[in-house]
Motif scaffolding. Structure first.
Motif, PDB file in Angstrom:
ATOM      1  N   VAL A 621      40.250  54.758  33.573  1.00  0.00           N
ATOM      2  CA  VAL A 621      39.888  53.252  34.123  1.00  0.00           C
ATOM      3  C   VAL A 621      39.104  53.501  35.426  1.00  0.00           C
ATOM      4  N   LYS A 622      39.299  54.608  35.967  1.00  0.00           N
ATOM      5  CA  LYS A 622      38.355  54.846  37.423  1.00  0.00           C
ATOM      6  C   LYS A 622      37.209  55.400  37.110  1.00  0.00           C
ATOM      7  N   ARG A 624      33.239  55.865  36.237  1.00  0.00           N
ATOM      8  CA  ARG A 624      32.190  55.072  35.752  1.00  0.00           C
ATOM      9  C   ARG A 624      31.704  55.054  34.417  1.00  0.00           C
ATOM     10  N   ARG A 629      37.651  50.831  32.163  1.00  0.00           N
ATOM     11  CA  ARG A 629      37.335  50.237  33.403  1.00  0.00           C
ATOM     12  C   ARG A 629      37.866  48.934  33.723  1.00  0.00           C
ATOM     13  N   ALA A 632      41.718  48.160  35.305  1.00  0.00           N
ATOM     14  CA  ALA A 632      41.914  48.207  36.493  1.00  0.00           C
ATOM     15  C   ALA A 632      42.426  47.113  37.266  1.00  0.00           C
ATOM     16  N   ASP A 759      31.778  53.123  40.890  1.00  0.00           N
ATOM     17  CA  ASP A 759      30.364  53.425  40.668  1.00  0.00           C
ATOM     18  C   ASP A 759      29.441  52.805  41.463  1.00  0.00           C
ATOM     19  N   PRO A 765      37.042  48.545  41.239  1.00  0.00           N
ATOM     20  CA  PRO A 765      37.810  48.789  39.875  1.00  0.00           C
ATOM     21  C   PRO A 765      38.733  47.316  39.764  1.00  0.00           C
TER      22      PRO A 765
END
Length: 817
Positions: A621-622, A624, A629, A632, A759, A765
């Motif tokens: 999920v976190k 990049r 993603r 989140a 990113d 997120p």
């Protein structure tokens, strides 16, 4: 001169003497069996005497003698026979009439016999206290509740038992006026009504039922008194009623009667009837309402049909009869009722509520299935009067429905979506989405649709890897295809530059070759053990191993959304797994908990393994480059895994917070053929993740923000693939404007080793409106999760030669330090 014969008899013929003797005997016999006087009052005895005197003696054959003219000889009767007119009357119908003594004796015998039979029948009738109740006499429907104890559904017989003190006097009087106006004074039977009933039955005009409340209660309450309409049943019913009236009070009889009698609209008992017709409790009924309900007892089904046909005359007629009867019973209290309220009170509309409509049907069905598995049948539920407390959160059930339907409304109607949310701390299924309307589609996608897990199965392989004592820093093969025993070549959706990848990055980017190597290293039996311990069907797992071997590691086995949501609980709850369930407890009518909630859990993996697995699943999920993603949440940590199988036939996202684990799965089934076909461009990172995010954002609203446990960082590095050589970092030119302090931003060269920051394109997120990919979709490219990372026969990777996995190296103990 004629000489006198001294003995005239002696001078006669012997035959004539014999004939005279016979005539004398006959005359004497007639005289003895006849009254003293004949017609006209003449003495027949005198006539008989004369017949035997010497003067009246005639010769045989002479006129009037036997055999002669007018005589009674063989020739018949002559006109001179005076007894001829009297004999027919004395020997006709009177001889058939018995004497009064015989008649009295016969009556006495018959009466004694009848009373003896009654006495024997009464003596042989069991006491009501020794009789069994009818099986259905106190049947009560059960209520299923949401987790907040508000009713979800009511199933079975509509009956709620009430005590005598809850029944107002005017309700009692209304029923007595309708059914048995002598109830409070009689001994359980009404002789006039009984005689009328027996006469109607014997005459064949009509077979009438019992006439008193006590008799009706006996028939409806006690076993052995059938509903058959016969004289035998009526007699037995009378005996039971008489004994019943002696054994229990009138209050008890009336209470049992009002709790058992049927009123129509499916309502058994006065409380259910009050609810069904007036939406009130029994103690809230007015005299008019009570009179209407009492009138219905006579023929509730017929009254239902009439009212459904808008014909109110029958029930109005009964209402009129009852209120007039109430006025007769208590003129002071009800005398004005007929004039004041001549029309029956208005009833509420018939509530033929179908509790199975909409999404409720799915909840009810799952509750009944679980109860059946635990020994409580649906019939028991419909008759047992249980209070069943489910795990379902009403708000979250609606949130699940909204999340699915709003985010998939533009898709084909052939696409199915299942969602399930489980509390990892206790195994309760708090919400799910199985379909739009149970009455139109009974199939429950959340509980029943077993589809390939694809890459959403990989966390169980990761858990087995960590449990075997391997660390997150271990390097694995990042380039495919790979050969594994019993399995076709397995490829990646994209290869990792340099050919090696650490465990975290392999999870974040869903690298197939790395997970196949993990499975080969620890053994499929360990993977199966952990997945089964987490709630995945073990039979399915074993079959997948048999059919697909190491393809199991990339999700070729079938799972359901509920299984996946419960399975990920081992990561959210320190390695513990509670059995998924939808029932918290069941309480019977005696307020006894007959089915408590299971509180035992299984420690599937260690807390350290769970903590380290979360680090890798958070990267999904976190990171990049992570495939999830879009899942989140802005205010709390999230971990999970996407999944997309061959030809995009199934797509998943399964994720969790410390308080809730949720799985979303999608597939497409062609309506014409019922064949499963491709979802098209739908992957785990797209619609399943979007649905998951929408639901979890609502589910977590207002909940405490609980962080995941810190990384345990246990185990030893097991570099099956060569660890890349770090590239030297050029010494940066000092920035004259920089503040004092460490210049390292904390991000390692290998982004998979640590939890990366957001990113560098400025997307936070959870901000799915931020497009860092430049494709205007709002979703990341699912670099590691598409194009054949799950399923059975995996093709080669563009013709490149398959990498051969090295032999597993010996481990000291197979356990983590």
């Amino acid at each position: 001169m004629r000489r006198r014969d001294p003995d005239p008899v002696a001078g006669r013929r012997a035959e004539a003497a014999f004939e005279d003797t016979q005539a004398m005997l006959a005359a004497q016999a007639r005289s003895e069996r006849s009254p003293d006087s004949g017609p006209g009052g003449r003495s027949r005895r005198g006539r008989a005497g004369r017949a035997v005197s010497a003067e009246d003696t005639v010769l045989s054959g002479a006129p009037g003698a036997p055999g002669g003219p007018g005589g009674r000889g063989p020739g018949g009767r002559g006109p001179g026979d005076g007894d001829g007119d009297d004999e027919p009357g004395s020997r006709g119908w009177r001889r058939f009439v018995p004497g009064w003594k015989i008649m009295l004796a016969s009556f006495t015998v018959i009466t004694a016999g009848v009373f003896g039979m009654i006495a024997v029948g009464y003596a042989n009738t069991p006491d009501p206290s020794a009789m069994d109740r009818q099986a259905s006499v106190d049947d009560q429907g059960s209520v299923i509740y949401y987790s907040d104890k508000t009713p979800l559904a009511r199933l079975g017989v509509k009956r709620t038992l009430v005590t005598f003190d809850k029944i107002p006097r005017h309700v009692q009087d209304a029923v007595i006026a309708a059914e048995n106006r002598s109830f409070r004074e009689d001994n359980g039977i009404d002789f006039k009504g009984m005689a009328r009933s027996l006469w109607s039955t014997v005459s064949g005009e009509q077979v009438q039922g019992a006439s008193t409340i006590t008799q009706q209660m006996a028939r409806n309450y006690y076993d052995g008194l059938s509903q058959e309409r016969s004289i035998q049943r009526k007699v037995k019913e009378i005996f039971v009623a008489i004994k019943l009236d002696k054994e229990i009070s009138k209050e008890e009889i009336l209470t049992q009667y009002l709790n058992t009698i049927y009123f129509g609209r499916g309502a058994h008992g006065i409380q259910a009837a009050a609810q069904a017709f007036f939406n009130k409790d029994v103690d809230e009924l007015t005299p008019e309402m009570a009179a209407y309900l009492a009138g219905r007892i006579q023929n509730p089904d017929a009254f239902d049909r009439a009212e459904n046909a808008k014909n109110l005359a029958p029930t109005q007629g009964r209402y009129d009869y009852v209120i007039k009867g109430m006025a007769l019973i208590d003129p002071g209290k009800y005398g004005s009722l007929p004039a004041k309220s001549p029309t029956a009170p208005k009833r509420i509309a018939v509530r033929n509520k179908d509790y199975y409509a909409g999404i409720k049907g799915y909840m009810i069905t799952e509750v009944l299935r679980e109860l059946k598995r635990k020994g409580i049948s649906q019939e028991d539920v419909e008759r047992g009067g249980y209070k069943i407390y489910s795990t379902f959160d009403k708000r979250l059930m609606l949130a699940a429905k909204k999340a699915v339907e709003e985010n998939t409304s533009s898709l084909s109607k052939e696409i199915h979506t299942g969602l399930a949310a489980v509390d990892p701390r206790n195994g309760r299924v708090v919400a799910f989405y199985g379909g739009p309307n149970f009455l139109k589609q009974e199939w429950n996608d959340a509980f029943m649709s077993e589809k390939q897990a694809a890459s959403a199965f990989k966390p169980y392989v990761l858990a087995a890897w960590l449990e075997a004592g391997n660390s997150l820093n271990s390097y694995l093969l990042g380039k495919g295809p790979i050969k594994a025993p019993g399995t076709n070549d397995i490829k990646n959706s994209h290869d990792i530059a340099g050919g090696s990848v650490n465990t975290i990055r392999a999870t974040a980017e869903s690298v197939n070759t790395a997970f196949v190597q993990m499975g080969m290293e620890v053994g499929l039996e360990e993977v199966v053990k952990i997945a089964a311990g987490a709630g995945i069907n073990e039979n399915n797992l074993q079959k997948t191993v048999k059919d697909h071997a190491f393809a199991l590691t990339i999700g070729s086995g079938p799972v359901t959304p509920v299984q996946q949501a419960g399975g990920y609980s081992i990561f959210a709850n320190e390695g513990k797994h509670f059995e998924n369930h939808v029932v918290i407890k069941v309480i019977d009518r005696d307020k006894t908990v007959v089915l408590p909630e299971t509180t035992q859990h299984t420690q599937v993996i260690s807390p350290d393994s769970a903590a380290d697995a979360i680090v890798a699943l958070e990267a999904v999920v976190k990171d990049r480059a992570g495939t999830g993603r879009a899942a989140a949440l802005y205010d709390r940590p999230v971990a999970g895994k996407t999944g997309t199988n061959d030809e995009n036939k199934e797509a998943w996202f399964v994720g969790f917070t410390p308080q809730l684990s949720t799985a979303v799965g999608m597939y497409r089934q062609q309506k014409k053929t019922n064949r499963e076909i491709s979802l098209g461009d739908i992957q785990g990172a797209t619609y399943p993740t979007r649905v998951w995010h929408a639901f979890m954002a609502e589910a977590m609203k207002g909940k405490e923000v609980i962080p995941f446990p810190p990384r345990a960082n246990v185990g030893t590095d097991n570099n099956i693939a060569p660890k890349p050589t770090p590239t030297p970092t050029p010494t940066p030119t000092p920035d004259p404007f920089a503040t004092d302090g460490p210049g390292d931003d904390g991000i390692p060269e290998d982004l998979g080793d640590q939890q990366p920051l957001p990113d560098d394109q400025g997307c936070l997120p959870g901000d799915i409106t931020c497009d860092s990919t430049g494709d205007d979709t709002g979703f990341p490219d699912e670099n590691g999760d598409g194009g054949g990372d799950g399923g059975g026969d995996i093709g080669s990777n563009g013709g490149a030669p398959a990498a051969v996995a090295p032999d597993p190296r010996a481990r000291p103990s197979g356990q983590r330090p």
